[in-house]
Design a protein around this motif. Structure first.
Motif: not given
Length: 433
Positions: A35-36, A40-42, A44-45, A102, A241
């Motif tokens: 993600k980092e 990416l957004t939550q 998308k990941v 991605y 998370e």
């Protein structure tokens, strides 16, 4: 089978679900790093999990049909190779591409999902072909335990590989697939099942006959398996998370914490497989108990205030999953004739994959509305599945298929002839003058 050969065969077959489960579980610990790195957004990941599981769930019925038609090994071996190629594509895309990284990784994950369709569900069907009676329940318990062991090992393994770089997990897949492919190809001798060249229409009609007679039990079992894995992977996605932001756990410590619920699940799966044997009534109530435990654990997690209570709750959820899944596997494989076992177990595997696919995005969406709602709504879902299992899983439907469910023409002498009911069927009527 001789004991030594049987052990080697079961080890080779157990490698298939072990490898398959790495596809999602090994990625979960490195999701925050991905993600980092890719910004990416939550949501998308979470697609890295979902777009692996959805293609698998869609293609699994086709894989099951092909395994019934042409043989299990002819599906499993190419599927494992395709699974490894998807990992190579995702890993090389991360290394060499400067843009569209991605999207290329998602393409690799979709390819992996397509390969996964021909792995664990078909291995489960092949295990059902090779073993009967008490041995079948034990063997399927070991298969489910291997699946659980993969879930235990993979978070720690994923965290370790993540210390190298976040995309090392993708490149690890082909390395572990090679010995499993060789083991299945050389060690497993597939039994002859008198496979018939039925048309697709005839084949689907034979499947429909199975569901006509046992639809309530099969559909309830499918739902139970999907709900168990939806909650398991939803909780793991949440933990990935949550362990970093609340408990300040990273790296291997985080991987070990993620392994807690699946360690309990794996251990319980193995013990359940050893326990159930051919005890059909016990299987039903273990399914009910397992789903009820999941529901209770998720309800408890909505109230948690301490670290200890939280980890007790996720451990109970793991135990519940370990009680339910081996019993569901045995119920489904034992209630279907071998000629159709591949498709029926594949449909079950597809539903399980869809449960895995829905878990992360569902939990990710519900997290925005607060943890109590997230846990209590999914606890309700597990509770409904448990109640349905109480009323709709029936012992008589778990037994081996009746004669009319099996393939093959009905002998002529069993067919009544109009107008000859009063005469013995093996004699011709006397000629009338």
């Amino acid at each position: 089978m001789k004991q030594q050969k049987s052990t080697l065969v079961l080890a080779a077959l157990s490698g298939v679900p072990f490898i398959m489960v790495l596809g999602n579980s090994m990625i979960i610990p490195v999701l925050p790093a991905i993600k980092e790195a890719l910004h990416l957004t939550q949501f998308k990941v979470s697609l890295l999990i979902t777009l692996f599981s959805v293609p698998a769930g869609i293609i699994i019925p086709l894989a099951g049909f092909l395994s019934d038609r042409f043989g299990r090994k002819k599906v499993i071996v190419p599927a494992l190779i395709l699974y490894g190629l998807g990992g190579i594509l995702a890993g090389l895309a991360a290394i060499f591409l400067k843009s569209m990284v991605y999207q290329a990784i998602l393409a690799g994950r979709i390819l992996q999902g397509m390969g996964a369709a021909g792995t664990a569900p078909i291995a489960m069907a092949l295990t059902g072909d090779l073993y009967t009676g008490k041995q079948r329940a034990t063997a399927l318990g070991i298969i489910e335990a291997a699946n659980g062991l993969g879930k235990v090992v993979s978070p720690v393994l994923g965290a370790l590989l993540g210390l190298i770089t976040w995309y090392a997990t993708f490149l690890f897949f082909p390395l572990v697939i090679i010995p499993v492919v060789l083991g299945v190809y050389f060690l497993v001798s597939e039994p002859e099942q008198n496979r018939q060249a039925q048309s697709v229409r005839e084949y689907l009609k034979s499947i429909a006959r199975v569901f006509e007679k046992k639809s309530a039990m099969l559909l309830t079992s499918f739902l139970g398996g999907a709900v168990a894995l939806l909650t398991l992977f939803g909780v793991l996605f949440f933990l990935s998370e949550h362990l970093e932001t609340v408990f300040r756990l990273n790296g291997v410590r985080k991987g070990m914490a993620l392994a807690v619920p699946v360690l309990f699940m794996s251990s319980t799966s193995y013990l359940t497989g050893r326990l159930i044997k051919k005890r059909l009534a016990l299987m039903k109530w273990l399914v009910v108990t397992g789903l009820a435990l999941i529901s209770g654990a998720l309800t408890l997690m909505g109230f948690y205030r301490t670290t200890y209570l939280f980890f007790i709750a996720i451990s109970l959820a793991g135990i519940g999953t370990g009680l339910a899944l081996p019993c569901l596997n045995t119920i489904i494989t034992s209630s279907t004739a071998a000629q159709r076992r591949g498709l029926v177990t594949s449909l079950y595997g597809g539903v399980r994959f869809l449960g895995v696919a829905l878990g992360p995005p569902l939990f990710g969406l519900l997290m925005n509305y607060g943890l109590p709602l997230m846990f209590w709504s999914t606890a309700t879902l597990a509770g409904v599945a448990a109640l349905l299992a109480v009323f709709l899983i029936r012992v008589r439907d778990m037994k081996e298929p009746a004669a009319e469910e099996k393939s093959g023409p009905v002998p002529y002498k069993l067919q009544p002839v109009p107008g000859m009911a009063a005469r013995k069927p093996w004699k011709y009527p006397e000629k009338q003058e």
